[in-house]
Design a protein around this motif. Structure first.
Motif, PDB file in Angstrom:
ATOM      1  N   PHE A   1       0.813  -1.211   0.000  1.00  0.00           N
ATOM      2  CA  PHE A   1       0.000   0.000   0.000  1.00  0.00           C
ATOM      3  C   PHE A   1       0.848   1.262   0.000  1.00  0.00           C
ATOM      4  N   SER A   2       2.101   1.170   0.492  1.00  0.00           N
ATOM      5  CA  SER A   2       2.950   2.364   0.565  1.00  0.00           C
ATOM      6  C   SER A   2       3.777   2.591  -0.694  1.00  0.00           C
ATOM      7  N   TYR A   3       3.642   1.700  -1.663  1.00  0.00           N
ATOM      8  CA  TYR A   3       4.421   1.815  -2.890  1.00  0.00           C
ATOM      9  C   TYR A   3       3.574   2.410  -3.999  1.00  0.00           C
ATOM     10  N   ARG A   4       4.126   3.371  -4.700  1.00  0.00           N
ATOM     11  CA  ARG A   4       3.377   4.036  -5.757  1.00  0.00           C
ATOM     12  C   ARG A   4       3.270   3.145  -6.992  1.00  0.00           C
ATOM     13  N   SER A   5       4.336   2.440  -7.268  1.00  0.00           N
ATOM     14  CA  SER A   5       4.339   1.559  -8.441  1.00  0.00           C
ATOM     15  C   SER A   5       4.821   0.177  -8.038  1.00  0.00           C
ATOM     16  N   TYR A   6       4.186  -0.826  -8.566  1.00  0.00           N
ATOM     17  CA  TYR A   6       4.605  -2.190  -8.281  1.00  0.00           C
ATOM     18  C   TYR A   6       3.923  -3.138  -9.246  1.00  0.00           C
ATOM     19  N   CYS A   7       4.485  -4.316  -9.309  1.00  0.00           N
ATOM     20  CA  CYS A   7       3.840  -5.410 -10.024  1.00  0.00           C
ATOM     21  C   CYS A   7       3.865  -6.624  -9.103  1.00  0.00           C
ATOM     22  N   LEU A   8       2.741  -7.262  -8.946  1.00  0.00           N
ATOM     23  CA  LEU A   8       2.633  -8.497  -8.190  1.00  0.00           C
ATOM     24  C   LEU A   8       2.232  -9.615  -9.141  1.00  0.00           C
ATOM     25  N   ALA A   9       2.722 -10.787  -8.855  1.00  0.00           N
ATOM     26  CA  ALA A   9       2.461 -11.882  -9.779  1.00  0.00           C
ATOM     27  C   ALA A   9       2.333 -13.213  -9.065  1.00  0.00           C
ATOM     28  N   TRP A  10       1.660 -14.114  -9.726  1.00  0.00           N
ATOM     29  CA  TRP A  10       1.641 -15.524  -9.346  1.00  0.00           C
ATOM     30  C   TRP A  10       2.378 -16.301 -10.436  1.00  0.00           C
ATOM     31  N   PHE A  11       3.283 -17.145  -9.979  1.00  0.00           N
ATOM     32  CA  PHE A  11       3.992 -18.063 -10.854  1.00  0.00           C
ATOM     33  C   PHE A  11       3.693 -19.480 -10.381  1.00  0.00           C
ATOM     34  N   ARG A  12       3.988 -20.438 -11.230  1.00  0.00           N
ATOM     35  CA  ARG A  12       3.891 -21.835 -10.808  1.00  0.00           C
ATOM     36  C   ARG A  12       5.009 -22.635 -11.454  1.00  0.00           C
ATOM     37  N   GLN A  13       5.353 -23.709 -10.780  1.00  0.00           N
ATOM     38  CA  GLN A  13       6.365 -24.606 -11.325  1.00  0.00           C
ATOM     39  C   GLN A  13       6.007 -26.037 -10.966  1.00  0.00           C
ATOM     40  N   ALA A  14       5.851 -26.840 -11.989  1.00  0.00           N
ATOM     41  CA  ALA A  14       5.585 -28.256 -11.806  1.00  0.00           C
ATOM     42  C   ALA A  14       6.906 -29.010 -11.877  1.00  0.00           C
ATOM     43  N   PRO A  15       6.990 -30.183 -11.269  1.00  0.00           N
ATOM     44  CA  PRO A  15       8.240 -30.962 -11.303  1.00  0.00           C
ATOM     45  C   PRO A  15       8.693 -31.224 -12.731  1.00  0.00           C
ATOM     46  N   GLY A  16       9.946 -30.912 -12.987  1.00  0.00           N
ATOM     47  CA  GLY A  16      10.503 -31.159 -14.299  1.00  0.00           C
ATOM     48  C   GLY A  16      10.139 -30.145 -15.360  1.00  0.00           C
ATOM     49  N   LYS A  17       9.432 -29.094 -14.965  1.00  0.00           N
ATOM     50  CA  LYS A  17       9.017 -28.074 -15.926  1.00  0.00           C
ATOM     51  C   LYS A  17       9.563 -26.716 -15.526  1.00  0.00           C
ATOM     52  N   GLN A  18       9.593 -25.821 -16.492  1.00  0.00           N
ATOM     53  CA  GLN A  18      10.053 -24.464 -16.214  1.00  0.00           C
ATOM     54  C   GLN A  18       8.985 -23.684 -15.443  1.00  0.00           C
ATOM     55  N   ARG A  19       9.471 -22.702 -14.712  1.00  0.00           N
ATOM     56  CA  ARG A  19       8.544 -21.821 -14.004  1.00  0.00           C
ATOM     57  C   ARG A  19       7.714 -21.045 -15.020  1.00  0.00           C
TER      58      ARG A  19
ATOM     59  N   ALA B   1      -0.316 -15.132 -13.550  1.00  0.00           N
ATOM     60  CA  ALA B   1      -1.127 -13.910 -13.590  1.00  0.00           C
ATOM     61  C   ALA B   1      -0.356 -12.763 -12.949  1.00  0.00           C
ATOM     62  N   THR B   2      -0.669 -11.547 -13.370  1.00  0.00           N
ATOM     63  CA  THR B   2      -0.031 -10.357 -12.806  1.00  0.00           C
ATOM     64  C   THR B   2      -1.062  -9.265 -12.559  1.00  0.00           C
ATOM     65  N   ILE B   3      -0.690  -8.366 -11.641  1.00  0.00           N
ATOM     66  CA  ILE B   3      -1.488  -7.184 -11.386  1.00  0.00           C
ATOM     67  C   ILE B   3      -0.539  -6.051 -11.051  1.00  0.00           C
ATOM     68  N   ASN B   4      -0.791  -4.858 -11.611  1.00  0.00           N
ATOM     69  CA  ASN B   4       0.101  -3.747 -11.301  1.00  0.00           C
ATOM     70  C   ASN B   4      -0.603  -2.722 -10.424  1.00  0.00           C
ATOM     71  N   SER B   5       0.141  -1.710 -10.047  1.00  0.00           N
ATOM     72  CA  SER B   5      -0.378  -0.722  -9.114  1.00  0.00           C
ATOM     73  C   SER B   5      -1.556   0.052  -9.678  1.00  0.00           C
ATOM     74  N   GLY B   6      -1.675   0.054 -11.003  1.00  0.00           N
ATOM     75  CA  GLY B   6      -2.805   0.729 -11.621  1.00  0.00           C
ATOM     76  C   GLY B   6      -4.037  -0.140 -11.740  1.00  0.00           C
ATOM     77  N   GLY B   7      -3.889  -1.393 -11.318  1.00  0.00           N
ATOM     78  CA  GLY B   7      -5.021  -2.314 -11.379  1.00  0.00           C
ATOM     79  C   GLY B   7      -5.078  -3.142 -12.642  1.00  0.00           C
ATOM     80  N   GLY B   8      -4.112  -2.928 -13.522  1.00  0.00           N
ATOM     81  CA  GLY B   8      -4.080  -3.714 -14.741  1.00  0.00           C
ATOM     82  C   GLY B   8      -3.694  -5.157 -14.461  1.00  0.00           C
ATOM     83  N   THR B   9      -4.365  -6.074 -15.099  1.00  0.00           N
ATOM     84  CA  THR B   9      -4.118  -7.490 -14.847  1.00  0.00           C
ATOM     85  C   THR B   9      -3.837  -8.240 -16.140  1.00  0.00           C
TER      86      THR B   9
END
Length: 120
Positions: A27-45, A49-57
């Motif tokens: 909440f104290s950051y003006r700009s940021y990007c948050l994300a969810w990643f996943r990694q399955a065994p033997g596979k690349q990360r 999904a992502t969301i930025n400080s402007g609400g873009g997803t």
């Protein structure tokens, strides 16, 4: 400082739903990007999904996966519906504090992950 901590993973049958949570007080950051990643065994990360400080997803599957934040900007969520066995993976929350856009974000803050297992 922001220390992402994920929760909400578990075992579900195909077709079920889960909502993952990640404590990320940005909440104290003006700009940021948050994300969810996943990694399955033997596979690349993989970026889920992502969301930025402007609400873009963005989402790997906008029909099944929805990323959101609470109004206080302290918690990140990933709503996952109609889960498939191929969604089985460790899911991670990540943050880039200062990013204007998510497409070129440099995620340096990571959580420990929460396991999602989908059985057929």
């Amino acid at each position: 400082e922001v220390h992402p901590v994920e929760s909400g993973g578990g075992s579900v049958q195909a077709g079920g739903s889960l909502r993952l949570s990640c404590t990320a007080s940005v909440f104290s950051y003006r700009s940021y990007c948050l994300a969810w990643f996943r990694q399955a065994p033997g596979k690349q990360r993989e970026r889920v999904a992502t969301i930025n400080s402007g609400g873009g997803t963005s989402s790997l599957d906008s029909v099944r996966f929805t990323i959101s934040q609470d109004n206080a900007k302290t918690t990140l969520y990933l709503q996952m519906n109609t889960l498939k066995p191929e969604d089985t993976a460790m899911y991670y929350c990540a943050a880039d504090l200062g990013a204007t856009w998510c497409y070129n974000a440099d995620f340096r803050l990571w959580g420990q992950g929460t396991q999602v297992t989908v059985s057929s």
